[in-house]
Structures are given as structure tokens and as C-alpha cells.
Enzyme design. Structure first.
Site, PDB file in Angstrom:
ATOM      1  N   ASP A  19       0.864  -1.199   0.000  1.00 21.57           N
ATOM      2  CA  ASP A  19       0.000   0.000   0.000  1.00 21.57           C
ATOM      3  C   ASP A  19       0.890   1.236   0.000  1.00 21.57           C
ATOM      4  O   ASP A  19       2.068   1.161   0.362  1.00 21.57           O
ATOM      5  CB  ASP A  19      -0.912   0.025   1.239  1.00 21.57           C
ATOM      6  CG  ASP A  19      -1.831   1.247   1.247  1.00 21.57           C
ATOM      7  OD1 ASP A  19      -2.399   1.564   0.183  1.00 21.57           O
ATOM      8  OD2 ASP A  19      -1.974   1.895   2.299  1.00 21.57           O
ATOM      9  N   SER A  20       0.296   2.359  -0.381  1.00 21.26           N
ATOM     10  CA  SER A  20       1.030   3.622  -0.344  1.00 21.26           C
ATOM     11  C   SER A  20       1.443   3.972   1.089  1.00 21.26           C
ATOM     12  O   SER A  20       2.406   4.702   1.287  1.00 21.26           O
ATOM     13  CB  SER A  20       0.154   4.739  -0.907  1.00 21.26           C
ATOM     14  OG  SER A  20      -1.029   4.835  -0.149  1.00 21.26           O
ATOM     15  N   CYS A  82      -4.208  -1.337  -2.224  1.00 13.90           N
ATOM     16  CA  CYS A  82      -4.398   0.100  -2.381  1.00 13.90           C
ATOM     17  C   CYS A  82      -5.293   0.292  -3.601  1.00 13.90           C
ATOM     18  O   CYS A  82      -4.961  -0.191  -4.691  1.00 13.90           O
ATOM     19  CB  CYS A  82      -3.038   0.753  -2.607  1.00 13.90           C
ATOM     20  SG  CYS A  82      -3.119   2.512  -3.005  1.00 13.90           S
ATOM     21  N   GLU A 167      -3.871   9.529   8.089  1.00 11.62           N
ATOM     22  CA  GLU A 167      -2.420   9.338   8.253  1.00 11.62           C
ATOM     23  C   GLU A 167      -1.878  10.215   9.378  1.00 11.62           C
ATOM     24  O   GLU A 167      -0.902   9.885  10.023  1.00 11.62           O
ATOM     25  CB  GLU A 167      -1.679   9.647   6.942  1.00 11.62           C
ATOM     26  CG  GLU A 167      -1.893   8.612   5.829  1.00 11.62           C
ATOM     27  CD  GLU A 167      -0.867   7.476   5.854  1.00 11.62           C
ATOM     28  OE1 GLU A 167       0.220   7.650   6.424  1.00 11.62           O
ATOM     29  OE2 GLU A 167      -1.173   6.393   5.288  1.00 11.62           O
ATOM     30  N   CYS A 201     -11.299   2.855  -0.504  1.00  9.73           N
ATOM     31  CA  CYS A 201      -9.921   3.216  -0.139  1.00  9.73           C
ATOM     32  C   CYS A 201      -9.609   2.431   1.118  1.00  9.73           C
ATOM     33  O   CYS A 201     -10.426   2.395   2.058  1.00  9.73           O
ATOM     34  CB  CYS A 201      -9.817   4.717   0.132  1.00  9.73           C
ATOM     35  SG  CYS A 201      -8.221   5.183   0.845  1.00  9.73           S
ATOM     36  N   HIS A 203      -7.772   2.928   3.524  1.00 12.13           N
ATOM     37  CA  HIS A 203      -7.666   3.686   4.772  1.00 12.13           C
ATOM     38  C   HIS A 203      -9.031   3.856   5.466  1.00 12.13           C
ATOM     39  O   HIS A 203      -9.100   4.038   6.677  1.00 12.13           O
ATOM     40  CB  HIS A 203      -7.139   5.099   4.507  1.00 12.13           C
ATOM     41  CG  HIS A 203      -5.661   5.193   4.292  1.00 12.13           C
ATOM     42  ND1 HIS A 203      -5.039   4.664   3.186  1.00 12.13           N
ATOM     43  CD2 HIS A 203      -4.693   5.779   5.030  1.00 12.13           C
ATOM     44  CE1 HIS A 203      -3.750   4.929   3.254  1.00 12.13           C
ATOM     45  NE2 HIS A 203      -3.507   5.607   4.359  1.00 12.13           N
TER      46      HIS A 203
HETATM   47  N1  DGL Z   1      -5.068   3.460   0.709  1.00 15.81           N
HETATM   48  C1  DGL Z   1      -5.025   3.833  -0.645  1.00 15.81           C
HETATM   49  C2  DGL Z   1      -6.268   3.429  -1.394  1.00 15.81           C
HETATM   50  O1  DGL Z   1      -6.844   2.403  -1.075  1.00 15.81           O
HETATM   51  C3  DGL Z   1      -4.666   5.192  -1.041  1.00 15.81           C
HETATM   52  C4  DGL Z   1      -4.191   6.158  -0.087  1.00 15.81           C
HETATM   53  C5  DGL Z   1      -3.395   7.196  -0.797  1.00 15.81           C
HETATM   54  O2  DGL Z   1      -3.980   8.152  -1.314  1.00 15.81           O
HETATM   55  O3  DGL Z   1      -2.190   7.002  -0.839  1.00 15.81           O
HETATM   56  O4  DGL Z   1      -6.668   4.083  -2.316  1.00 15.81           O
END
Ligand code: DGL
Length: 283
Positions: A19-20, A82, A167, A201, A203
């Protein structure tokens, strides 16, 4: 039939989860619950997160680097945990890069498994997607859902502030709540018949307690972790040639391109348990 022999040309190693940043931990957590026997390496590109507001070219370049890094660490199978990277980079990597760099290995994403299932959750057939600007712009959710459930109405809302808020652990503050409420209202105003919202997403599951307070109980919130984990289990069952390359020691190694201390702090929010992380670079 492939077997593990001393002279086998195949490499054996952990399943890679990329993931990022820390969002992919919501996917890892569910995968570990469903498939505890495997070894995992989690790689978070925290130094370059968020990806959600970056261009296609940049997300592709970063994701390919991460995939190569995980391959160099022996991973025979990688889950791009991600949505932004799945939306912007996965197809190119699968079609153009993988045949050249590692044809015997596999890279999977998180959008396809979710869209294959979403039609089974909605009654009204009106579905909302909350995601990063990059994922929304790619239109991947709408395109994929159309393949499996062409009768669904799909509305999307880009939430550019949500990942930075999470974050930085600011999502529970009044400032954070303002942005969460704002995007949620926008989505629901687009279509009053939405009864199912995909958190597009990795997150966003961290926001579920807040989201539940803000939306009517008749609207179902779908997070991807359990779906991705179940689909991975089925995938490994159907692909013994890949499953056999994945080692089974029940271990998890956490790598981050940022400070390991910061990663450990953030990871605690996602996993509710302390972990040890190591710093790495993408080379
Ligand atoms: N967690 C990531 C996703 O599922 C992206 C978060 C980011 O923008 O880096 O899209």
C-alpha cells in the site's frame, strides 16, 4: 503438477501486501484472520504517500517499483492493497510488465474482488463509492461494476482530505469531522436511493465508527478487507501452482519507506496491537 523439490526453478517466499502507506493494513488484518498459516511481507510507501492525488504515470511508476521490490524479497504473489494503485497501475503491470519481469508470479488488486460481490449487498441497486480523487477519476469502480452488475446505479465521491486526516490521526477532530460530513453529504445528495456504500480506499475502514453516526442505519457500509481475504482464499485454492510457492510459517514482516517508528505508531491505530517495522528503500 508443481512440487517443491531441491532443484525446482521456482522461488518460494511470503505473500507481499503493498500500500502507499498504512491503509493496506486493513486488508492485511483480514487476510491474516482468514489465512493465518502463510508468511507475509507488508510494504508501505509512506515516504511518498498519499498516492490518491498523484498522476497515473507517477502511481504506475511507484507501484511498479514496489512490485519489483517485493519480488526481489522473494514474494511469489503480491496483493496491491491500495485502490489508487489498483486503479491506476495494476492492469499495466499485469499485462505489460509481469510477462517480462516475472511470468511465474502474480499480482492482484482490491477493486475487482469488491466489484464482483457488491450486487449481492444492495436492495435498491443504487450504490455509492467513497474513494481518493485518483480512484474516482480512473472510473475503475464504475467500469468493473458494469461488467458484473450492469443494472446497478453507481455514484462516486472523491474525498481528497480523508487519507491525510487518517495518516495524521486528525480524523476524530472537529476539523476532520467537517470534511468527513461534507463528502458524505455530497455523495448522498447525488442519489437518495443509495443503500450501500463501498469504502473504496483501504484507509477508510478506520472511519467506520464515525461514518455510522453520520449515515442512516438503512445504509450499509462495505469495507473491502473481508471480501479480499475470502477471494484470496478461493484464488489460492484454485491456483495450487501459486499457493505452493507461498511459504507457510505464519510470520509477518513490516517494511516502510519512511521512519519505522512513525509506521509503528500509525500501525497501532489500524491493528490495535504493537508491531515492529523496518525502514527500507525501493531499490
Ligand atoms: N489506501 C489507498 C487506497 O486504497 C490510497 C491512499 C493514498 O492516497 O495514498 O486508495
Amino acid at each position: 503438477m508443481i512440487t517443491k523439490t531441491k532443484n525446482s526453478p521456482l522461488k518460494f517466499g511470503p505473500i507481499g501486501i503493498f500500500d502507499s502507506g498504512v491503509g493496506g493494513l486493513t486488508i492485511l488484518k483480514e487476510i491474516k484472520k482468514t489465512l493465518p498459516e502463510y508468511d507475509y511481507i507488508y510494504l508501505g510507501d509512506n515516504a511518498r504517500a498519499p498516492y490518491g492525488t498523484r498522476s497515473f504515470e507517477t502511481v504506475y511508476e511507484y507501484t511498479l517499483e514496489a512490485v519489483k521490490k517485493l519480488f526481489s524479497l522473494g514474494c511469489p504473489l503480491i496483493i496491491i492493497a491500495c485502490n489508487t494503485a489498483s486503479a491506476k497501475a495494476l492492469r499495466s503491470i499485469q499485462q505489460n510488465d509481469l510477462p517480462k519481469i516475472a511470468p511465474e508470479k502474480r499480482v492482484l488488486g482490491v477493486i475487482r474482488p469488491t466489484t464482483e460481490e457488491i450486487g449481492h449487498f444492495t436492495q435498491t441497486k443504487h450504490v455509492g463509492i467513497l474513494a481518493t480523487p485518483g480512484t474516482v477519476k480512473s472510473d475503475s469502480y464504475r467500469i468493473e461494476i458494469e461488467k458484473f452488475f450492469p443494472d446497478l446505479r453507481v455514484h462516486q465521491e472523491a474525498c481528497p482530505m480523508w487519507v491525510p486526516l487518517i495518516e495524521n490521526n486528525e480524523h476524530n477532530t472537529p476539523g476532520g469531522e467537517y470534511f468527513i460530513q461534507k463528502n458524505l453529504n455530497h455523495l448522498l445528495q447525488k442519489d437518495h436511493r443509495i443503500d450501500t456504500i463501498i469504502l473504496g480506499c483501504t484507509h477508510y475502514p478506520l472511519l467506520i465508527p464515525q461514518l455510522k453516526k453520520l449515515i442512516p442505519p438503512s445504509i450499509r457500509i462495505i469495507s473491502q478487507g473481508p471480501i479480499v481475504a475470502e477471494k484470496l482464499k478461493i484464488y489460492l485454492h484454485r491456483h495450487p501452482e501459486i499457493a505452493l510457492q507461498c511459504t507457510t510459517g505464519g510470520t509477518v514482516k513490516y517494511l516502510t519507506t519512511e521512519s519505522s517508528f512513525d509506521f509503528e505508531e500509525k500501525a497501532r491505530l489500524f491493528l490495535n496491537e504493537p508491531i515492529r517495522a523496518e525502514h527500507t528503500d525501493m531499490r
